[in-house]
Design a protein around this motif. Structure first.
Motif, short mmCIF file in Angstrom:
data_model
loop_
_atom_site.label_atom_id
_atom_site.label_comp_id
_atom_site.label_asym_id
_atom_site.label_seq_id
_atom_site.Cartn_x
_atom_site.Cartn_y
_atom_site.Cartn_z
N TYR A 244 7.88 -5.04 -1.75
CA TYR A 244 7.18 -6.20 -2.31
C TYR A 244 8.14 -7.04 -3.14
O TYR A 244 8.16 -8.27 -3.02
CB TYR A 244 6.00 -5.72 -3.16
N GLY B 81 6.76 0.73 -1.15
CA GLY B 81 6.03 -0.52 -1.02
C GLY B 81 6.30 -1.48 -2.16
O GLY B 81 6.38 -2.69 -1.97
N TRP C 7 0.82 -1.22 0.00
CA TRP C 7 0.00 0.00 0.00
C TRP C 7 0.85 1.27 0.00
O TRP C 7 0.37 2.34 -0.34
CB TRP C 7 -0.92 0.02 1.22
#
Length: 142
Positions: A98, A94, A89
């Motif tokens: 990830y 992010g 998010w």
């Protein structure tokens, strides 16, 4: 003659390793060695063998280690999945986090694959094997 899954009880000398360590021979039966090899390959089959086969110490040892390795891999995968979902998010950072989670999961999967192949090699030869980090902790379940 087929020994119906029981290990032979004769005294077998230890096999020399390249680094000077000795590996104990825990099974001389080809049926036990093949079953231990299959248990090292699949954590689900190993889980079945943990409860089904109580006669062979070698099969039980490789089954417990395979189930432990599978559980740690599953836990690491779930942790990476949850962490990447939560950190996804964040707008720019992010995405990089990830990617870091995905790469770390693939690296862990490669490590698990290499450990399973090594376990299968030792199980097929009937030699004792202990996983590097978690092996001592899993001995109480054997």
């Amino acid at each position: 003659m087929y020994d119906q899954g029981f290990e032979q009880t004769q005294e077998v000398p230890a096999v020399e390793e390249h680094a000077g360590r000795e590996r104990a021979v825990i099974s001389t039966s080809q049926a036990v060695n093949l079953t231990s090899t299959i248990a090292s390959l699949s954590a689900l089959f190993a889980l079945f063998l943990c409860f089904a086969d109580q006669r062979s110490r070698a099969i039980r040892r490789f089954s417990v280690q395979s189930v432990g390795l599978g559980a740690i891999h599953l836990g690491a995968g779930m942790a990476c999945w949850i962490l990447s979902a939560l950190l996804g998010w964040i707008p720019v950072l992010g995405y990089y986090l990830y990617l870091l989670c995905v790469v770390s999961f693939w690296a862990a999967s490669l490590l698990v694959l290499l450990l399973r192949v090594r376990m299968m090699f030792f199980a097929y030869r009937g030699l004792a094997f202990e996983l590097p980090v978690i092996g001592r902790g899993l001995q109480r379940f054997e």
